[in-house]
Write a protein that holds these residues in place. Structure first.
Motif, PDB file in Angstrom:
ATOM      1  N   THR A 284       0.828  -1.201   0.000  1.00  0.00           N
ATOM      2  CA  THR A 284       0.000   0.000   0.000  1.00  0.00           C
ATOM      3  C   THR A 284       0.864   1.253   0.000  1.00  0.00           C
ATOM      4  O   THR A 284       1.877   1.325   0.696  1.00  0.00           O
ATOM      5  CB  THR A 284      -0.911   0.032   1.249  1.00  0.00           C
ATOM      6  N   VAL A 285       0.476   2.262  -0.790  1.00  0.00           N
ATOM      7  CA  VAL A 285       1.165   3.552  -0.772  1.00  0.00           C
ATOM      8  C   VAL A 285       0.755   4.272   0.509  1.00  0.00           C
ATOM      9  O   VAL A 285      -0.407   4.653   0.676  1.00  0.00           O
ATOM     10  CB  VAL A 285       0.793   4.402  -2.001  1.00  0.00           C
ATOM     11  N   ILE A 286       1.702   4.454   1.441  1.00  0.00           N
ATOM     12  CA  ILE A 286       1.377   5.084   2.727  1.00  0.00           C
ATOM     13  C   ILE A 286       2.025   6.459   2.865  1.00  0.00           C
ATOM     14  O   ILE A 286       1.851   7.120   3.893  1.00  0.00           O
ATOM     15  CB  ILE A 286       1.787   4.193   3.911  1.00  0.00           C
ATOM     16  N   GLY A 287       2.757   6.900   1.867  1.00  0.00           N
ATOM     17  CA  GLY A 287       3.379   8.212   1.921  1.00  0.00           C
ATOM     18  C   GLY A 287       3.740   8.705   0.544  1.00  0.00           C
ATOM     19  O   GLY A 287       4.130   7.918  -0.329  1.00  0.00           O
ATOM     20  N   MET A 288       3.611  10.033   0.332  1.00  0.00           N
ATOM     21  CA  MET A 288       3.940  10.630  -0.956  1.00  0.00           C
ATOM     22  C   MET A 288       4.507  12.034  -0.784  1.00  0.00           C
ATOM     23  O   MET A 288       4.460  12.850  -1.701  1.00  0.00           O
ATOM     24  CB  MET A 288       2.691  10.698  -1.851  1.00  0.00           C
ATOM     25  N   ALA A 289       5.069  12.339   0.395  1.00  0.00           N
ATOM     26  CA  ALA A 289       5.556  13.686   0.662  1.00  0.00           C
ATOM     27  C   ALA A 289       6.740  14.039  -0.236  1.00  0.00           C
ATOM     28  O   ALA A 289       6.817  15.136  -0.780  1.00  0.00           O
ATOM     29  CB  ALA A 289       5.946  13.817   2.125  1.00  0.00           C
ATOM     30  N   GLU A 290       7.682  13.116  -0.399  1.00  0.00           N
ATOM     31  CA  GLU A 290       8.876  13.351  -1.222  1.00  0.00           C
ATOM     32  C   GLU A 290       8.993  12.303  -2.322  1.00  0.00           C
ATOM     33  O   GLU A 290       9.149  12.622  -3.495  1.00  0.00           O
ATOM     34  CB  GLU A 290      10.131  13.339  -0.340  1.00  0.00           C
ATOM     35  N   VAL A 291       8.941  11.042  -1.905  1.00  0.00           N
ATOM     36  CA  VAL A 291       8.978   9.913  -2.830  1.00  0.00           C
ATOM     37  C   VAL A 291       7.903   8.932  -2.376  1.00  0.00           C
ATOM     38  O   VAL A 291       7.431   9.006  -1.237  1.00  0.00           O
ATOM     39  CB  VAL A 291      10.363   9.225  -2.841  1.00  0.00           C
ATOM     40  N   PRO A 292       7.509   7.985  -3.234  1.00  0.00           N
ATOM     41  CA  PRO A 292       6.529   6.996  -2.787  1.00  0.00           C
ATOM     42  C   PRO A 292       7.077   6.154  -1.636  1.00  0.00           C
ATOM     43  O   PRO A 292       8.237   5.731  -1.658  1.00  0.00           O
ATOM     44  CB  PRO A 292       6.302   6.140  -4.031  1.00  0.00           C
ATOM     45  N   VAL A 293       6.256   5.927  -0.628  1.00  0.00           N
ATOM     46  CA  VAL A 293       6.594   5.059   0.491  1.00  0.00           C
ATOM     47  C   VAL A 293       5.580   3.918   0.492  1.00  0.00           C
ATOM     48  O   VAL A 293       4.370   4.148   0.528  1.00  0.00           O
ATOM     49  CB  VAL A 293       6.558   5.798   1.835  1.00  0.00           C
ATOM     50  N   ILE A 294       6.099   2.682   0.424  1.00  0.00           N
ATOM     51  CA  ILE A 294       5.236   1.509   0.276  1.00  0.00           C
ATOM     52  C   ILE A 294       5.379   0.618   1.505  1.00  0.00           C
ATOM     53  O   ILE A 294       6.501   0.277   1.915  1.00  0.00           O
ATOM     54  CB  ILE A 294       5.603   0.696  -0.982  1.00  0.00           C
ATOM     55  N   SER A 295       4.259   0.227   2.089  1.00  0.00           N
ATOM     56  CA  SER A 295       4.286  -0.650   3.257  1.00  0.00           C
ATOM     57  C   SER A 295       4.631  -2.077   2.853  1.00  0.00           C
ATOM     58  O   SER A 295       4.298  -2.533   1.758  1.00  0.00           O
ATOM     59  CB  SER A 295       2.939  -0.617   3.981  1.00  0.00           C
ATOM     60  N   CYS A 296       5.300  -2.757   3.768  1.00  0.00           N
ATOM     61  CA  CYS A 296       5.711  -4.145   3.536  1.00  0.00           C
ATOM     62  C   CYS A 296       5.097  -5.032   4.612  1.00  0.00           C
ATOM     63  O   CYS A 296       4.271  -4.585   5.411  1.00  0.00           O
ATOM     64  CB  CYS A 296       7.239  -4.247   3.554  1.00  0.00           C
ATOM     65  N   GLY A 297       5.500  -6.294   4.666  1.00  0.00           N
ATOM     66  CA  GLY A 297       4.993  -7.187   5.691  1.00  0.00           C
ATOM     67  C   GLY A 297       5.257  -6.650   7.077  1.00  0.00           C
ATOM     68  O   GLY A 297       4.454  -6.808   7.993  1.00  0.00           O
ATOM     69  N   SER A 298       6.404  -6.010   7.245  1.00  0.00           N
ATOM     70  CA  SER A 298       6.711  -5.205   8.427  1.00  0.00           C
ATOM     71  C   SER A 298       7.592  -4.060   7.965  1.00  0.00           C
ATOM     72  O   SER A 298       8.513  -4.255   7.173  1.00  0.00           O
ATOM     73  CB  SER A 298       7.417  -6.034   9.506  1.00  0.00           C
ATOM     74  N   GLY A 299       7.286  -2.841   8.437  1.00  0.00           N
ATOM     75  CA  GLY A 299       8.026  -1.677   7.986  1.00  0.00           C
ATOM     76  C   GLY A 299       7.595  -1.240   6.599  1.00  0.00           C
ATOM     77  O   GLY A 299       6.562  -1.671   6.073  1.00  0.00           O
ATOM     78  N   ALA A 300       8.409  -0.372   5.999  1.00  0.00           N
ATOM     79  CA  ALA A 300       8.091   0.175   4.675  1.00  0.00           C
ATOM     80  C   ALA A 300       9.377   0.531   3.952  1.00  0.00           C
ATOM     81  O   ALA A 300      10.462   0.587   4.555  1.00  0.00           O
ATOM     82  CB  ALA A 300       7.211   1.416   4.816  1.00  0.00           C
ATOM     83  N   VAL A 301       9.270   0.769   2.647  1.00  0.00           N
ATOM     84  CA  VAL A 301      10.420   1.192   1.859  1.00  0.00           C
ATOM     85  C   VAL A 301      10.070   2.449   1.068  1.00  0.00           C
ATOM     86  O   VAL A 301       8.928   2.630   0.640  1.00  0.00           O
ATOM     87  CB  VAL A 301      10.918   0.100   0.881  1.00  0.00           C
ATOM     88  N   ARG A 302      11.073   3.306   0.908  1.00  0.00           N
ATOM     89  CA  ARG A 302      10.972   4.482   0.053  1.00  0.00           C
ATOM     90  C   ARG A 302      11.488   4.111  -1.330  1.00  0.00           C
ATOM     91  O   ARG A 302      12.545   3.494  -1.456  1.00  0.00           O
ATOM     92  CB  ARG A 302      11.813   5.630   0.629  1.00  0.00           C
ATOM     93  N   LEU A 303      10.766   4.489  -2.358  1.00  0.00           N
ATOM     94  CA  LEU A 303      11.198   4.221  -3.731  1.00  0.00           C
ATOM     95  C   LEU A 303      12.024   5.408  -4.208  1.00  0.00           C
ATOM     96  O   LEU A 303      11.488   6.425  -4.642  1.00  0.00           O
ATOM     97  CB  LEU A 303       9.994   3.985  -4.638  1.00  0.00           C
ATOM     98  N   GLU A 304      13.335   5.297  -4.113  1.00  0.00           N
ATOM     99  CA  GLU A 304      14.237   6.414  -4.394  1.00  0.00           C
ATOM    100  C   GLU A 304      14.488   6.611  -5.881  1.00  0.00           C
ATOM    101  O   GLU A 304      14.715   7.735  -6.336  1.00  0.00           O
ATOM    102  CB  GLU A 304      15.578   6.206  -3.668  1.00  0.00           C
TER     103      GLU A 304
END
Length: 312
Positions: free
Chosen positions: A264-284
């Motif tokens: 799920t896209v959980i952030g879009m302030a600077e770059v897309p932030v995608i949730s994972c099974g635990s935690g999330a990753v920024r798509l740089e």
């Protein structure tokens, strides 16, 4: 002392080693490389990077599809080489070939043996989250990367280092390591250390099936998967863009905070932030089909991606 060397290699990774050997004054009497293959839009036959580099030094190049038949083995033996240097050649060497040079065959391998024997040691080390690896000179045996190690250089793997960046670093170090090994060999001073029997792992060839991102994994696992496949073949996911799913490669990422349903896209302030099974990753850094790589910020400015959207 100058040695009579047969060089065997194919991809760009191998080229610095060939150039170092030539630069040190060794007599490269022949080069073996994979046959030219169709490439580009016109699918014209293209020579390998090693093939082209060897021809620039006027080194004879041979491109057999196999070394299993007796005629090819006799041809190889007739070169009367002191040693063969093998760097990502891509063909198995039969015992008759391994035994033909006076001092056998030296292989440059991009891992800390016995960890990551096999075809894709650089990618597998990064994908596994290893914090260090090595480039090593190994005296080849019939087994898959089982021979004794002659020289080694350890390299740290940074938390955000991609497989491409590690590839380039090991390629450059490998050329220097191999010429040092040849210098020691010419003096009769090249030692050998048998590989440990414990800690053996295999670096299987990358498959298309494993390039798709699995957002149900932890953020660290997703991040390692992305950087371990960057820049090629590239980890990818499908994003809902323009009303339909579009395949997008993710070339760089970083671990971020946050939570939500996996993918799920959980952030879009600077770059897309995608949730994972635990935690999330920024798509740089990402790459849309038919486009050049772009930063995550530039991607957001041109893509109709909304917070709460589900990938895949």
């Amino acid at each position: 002392m100058s040695l009579r060397v047969v060089f065997m290699g194919t991809p760009e990774f191998s080229v610095p080693t060939l150039m170092e050997i030539v630069g040190q004054g060794h007599d490269v009497i022949a080069c073996y490389s994979q046959p030219p293959r169709p490439a580009g839009r016109g699918m014209d036959l293209k020579k390998s990077p090693v093939h082209e580099a060897a021809e620039s030094f006027a080194i004879p190049v041979f491109t057999p599809k196999s070394l299993k038949d007796a005629e090819e083995q006799e041809k190889f033996a007739s070169l009367d080489a002191d040693v063969a240097v093998v760097v990502a050649y891509g063909l198995l060497l039969p015992k008759a070939v391994l035994d033909a040079p006076q001092y056998g065959c030296l292989n440059l391998h991009a891992s800390m043996l016995p960890r990551w024997r096999g075809a894709a040691p650089i990618n597998r080390a990064v994908m596994a989250g290893d914090t260090e690896t090595a480039v090593q000179v190994m005296h080849m045996e019939e087994g898959l990367d089982t021979g004794p190690v002659c020289m080694s250089e350890t390299v740290a793997i940074g938390a955000n280092m991609t497989a491409g960046e590690l590839h380039d670093q090991l390629s450059g170090l490998g050329g220097d390591l191999m010429v040092r090994a040849l210098a020691a060999l010419s003096r009769g001073a090249l030692g050998e250390q048998p590989q440990a029997e414990e800690g053996v792992t295999y670096a299987a060839k990358l498959s298309k099936q494993e390039t798709r991102i699995d957002w149900s994994k932890t953020a660290e696992e997703v991040h390692n998967h992305i950087r371990g496949l960057s820049p090629f073949p590239g980890a990818w996911c499908e994003m809902p863009l323009g009303g339909k799913p579009e395949r997008v490669k993710v070339l760089r990422s970083s671990v971020a905070g946050g939570s939500g349903a996996p993918g799920t896209v959980i952030g879009m302030a600077e770059v897309p932030v995608i949730s994972c099974g635990s935690g999330a990753v920024r798509l740089e850094q990402v790459q849309r089909a038919g486009k050049k790589p772009m930063s995550g910020a530039d991607f957001l400015r041109g893509a109709s991606l909304s917070e709460g959207a589900r990938l895949d």
